[in-house]
Design a protein around this motif. Structure first.
Motif, PDB file in Angstrom:
ATOM      1  N   THR A 151      -3.952   1.149   0.135  1.00  0.00           N
ATOM      2  CA  THR A 151      -3.718   2.082  -0.952  1.00  0.00           C
ATOM      3  C   THR A 151      -3.523   3.485  -0.393  1.00  0.00           C
ATOM      4  O   THR A 151      -3.895   3.778   0.752  1.00  0.00           O
ATOM      5  CB  THR A 151      -4.913   2.097  -1.920  1.00  0.00           C
ATOM      6  N   PRO A 167       1.792  -3.428  -6.896  1.00  0.00           N
ATOM      7  CA  PRO A 167       0.387  -3.739  -7.153  1.00  0.00           C
ATOM      8  C   PRO A 167       0.053  -5.215  -7.073  1.00  0.00           C
ATOM      9  O   PRO A 167      -1.094  -5.571  -6.905  1.00  0.00           O
ATOM     10  CB  PRO A 167       0.174  -3.200  -8.577  1.00  0.00           C
ATOM     11  N   TRP A 168       1.072  -6.084  -7.165  1.00  0.00           N
ATOM     12  CA  TRP A 168       0.782  -7.519  -7.139  1.00  0.00           C
ATOM     13  C   TRP A 168       0.840  -8.116  -5.735  1.00  0.00           C
ATOM     14  O   TRP A 168       0.549  -9.277  -5.533  1.00  0.00           O
ATOM     15  CB  TRP A 168       1.782  -8.258  -8.023  1.00  0.00           C
ATOM     16  N   ARG A 180     -12.869   0.275  -6.773  1.00  0.00           N
ATOM     17  CA  ARG A 180     -12.026  -0.656  -7.520  1.00  0.00           C
ATOM     18  C   ARG A 180     -10.566  -0.328  -7.253  1.00  0.00           C
ATOM     19  O   ARG A 180     -10.136   0.817  -7.360  1.00  0.00           O
ATOM     20  CB  ARG A 180     -12.344  -0.537  -9.011  1.00  0.00           C
ATOM     21  N   ALA A 181      -9.779  -1.342  -6.840  1.00  0.00           N
ATOM     22  CA  ALA A 181      -8.334  -1.188  -6.670  1.00  0.00           C
ATOM     23  C   ALA A 181      -7.631  -2.054  -7.703  1.00  0.00           C
ATOM     24  O   ALA A 181      -8.270  -2.668  -8.562  1.00  0.00           O
ATOM     25  CB  ALA A 181      -7.920  -1.562  -5.256  1.00  0.00           C
ATOM     26  N   GLU A 182      -6.272  -2.133  -7.608  1.00  0.00           N
ATOM     27  CA  GLU A 182      -5.530  -2.860  -8.647  1.00  0.00           C
ATOM     28  C   GLU A 182      -5.973  -4.308  -8.765  1.00  0.00           C
ATOM     29  O   GLU A 182      -6.265  -4.799  -9.856  1.00  0.00           O
ATOM     30  CB  GLU A 182      -4.017  -2.827  -8.353  1.00  0.00           C
ATOM     31  N   LEU A 183      -6.015  -5.012  -7.634  1.00  0.00           N
ATOM     32  CA  LEU A 183      -6.327  -6.439  -7.659  1.00  0.00           C
ATOM     33  C   LEU A 183      -7.477  -6.782  -6.723  1.00  0.00           C
ATOM     34  O   LEU A 183      -7.609  -7.933  -6.319  1.00  0.00           O
ATOM     35  CB  LEU A 183      -5.082  -7.249  -7.248  1.00  0.00           C
ATOM     36  N   ARG A 186     -10.260  -5.695   1.876  1.00  0.00           N
ATOM     37  CA  ARG A 186      -9.962  -5.878   0.456  1.00  0.00           C
ATOM     38  C   ARG A 186     -10.497  -7.247   0.039  1.00  0.00           C
ATOM     39  O   ARG A 186     -10.058  -8.275   0.552  1.00  0.00           O
ATOM     40  CB  ARG A 186      -8.467  -5.757   0.214  1.00  0.00           C
TER      41      ARG A 186
END
Length: 210
Positions: A5, A34-35, A66-69, A111
């Motif tokens: 990120t 983000p995916w 907290r990140a996107e996924l 992650r």
């Protein structure tokens, strides 16, 4: 290439988010979708002792966001032993990324998937479920000690075991629990008051307890 990120890149490089964004724009680097998940991630084992240890280590030494996924775990350290420990703890759950900075400090990020959401809270207190179980308490304390503990030996060969941090409540709860289990442990004391400057010019950001 690593799928980091913007926040992680800024922390790794020791600069602001704006600087990273500006350089990405200047060099035509697009933000990671983000995916996109480059490395496989495994669910947490659900072991209560491992969970207690990780919570203790997190409260002592880790930044968790907290990140996107994902749940992102970050650390910067000058010690190879801490790098080895991060790999030992997290290699089976995700890819531990290392970046060796010019100041001889090592930035690490892993992650993890959402089964590690229990690492997100950051409070100066030991969770009730940890205090309620003696094995979980000692697992928690092991993690916290790996982050903030030390063993010192003086010139006479006398050793002492120390844990120092800004977390007065965690230290106080730990001391009380140790005494309750029959382990002699002196009360928590104030080592360095907030605002004091040490010999290296570093000013204490808060009261530092031991």
């Amino acid at each position: 290439e690593e799928g980091l990120t913007v926040e992680a890149i800024a922390e790794m490089a020791g600069c602001s988010l704006a600087t990273v964004s500006r350089k990405m724009s200047a060099f035509g680097i697009e933000a990671r979708p983000p995916w996109r998940v480059r490395y496989p991630r495994s669910d947490f084992s659900r072991s209560p002792l491992e969970k207690a240890y990780l919570v203790g280590f997190r409260l002592g030494d880790l930044t968790v966001r907290r990140a996107e996924l994902s749940v992102d775990v970050l650390m910067t350290t000058p010690r190879q032993e801490q790098v080895d420990l991060m790999h030992e703890l997290f290699d089976r759950y995700g890819h531990v990324y290392e970046h060796h900075r010019p100041d001889d400090r090592i930035f690490l990020q892993v992650r993890l998937n959402n089964t590690f959401e229990f690492l997100l809270p950051k409070e100066d207190r030991i969770p009730d479920w940890v205090l309620a179980d003696e094995e979980c308490f000692f697992a928690f304390l092991a993690g916290y000690v790996d982050a903030d503990g030390s063993i010192q030996v003086d010139r006479r060969g006398h050793a002492r075991f120390c844990v120092n941090s800004y977390d007065k409540t965690i230290l106080t709860q730990s001391q009380a629990k140790l005494v309750k289990t029959g382990i002699v442990c002196p009360p928590v004391r104030l080592d360095v008051p907030a605002g004091r400057q040490n010999n290296y010019g570093i000013i204490s950001r808060g009261d530092y307890w031991g």
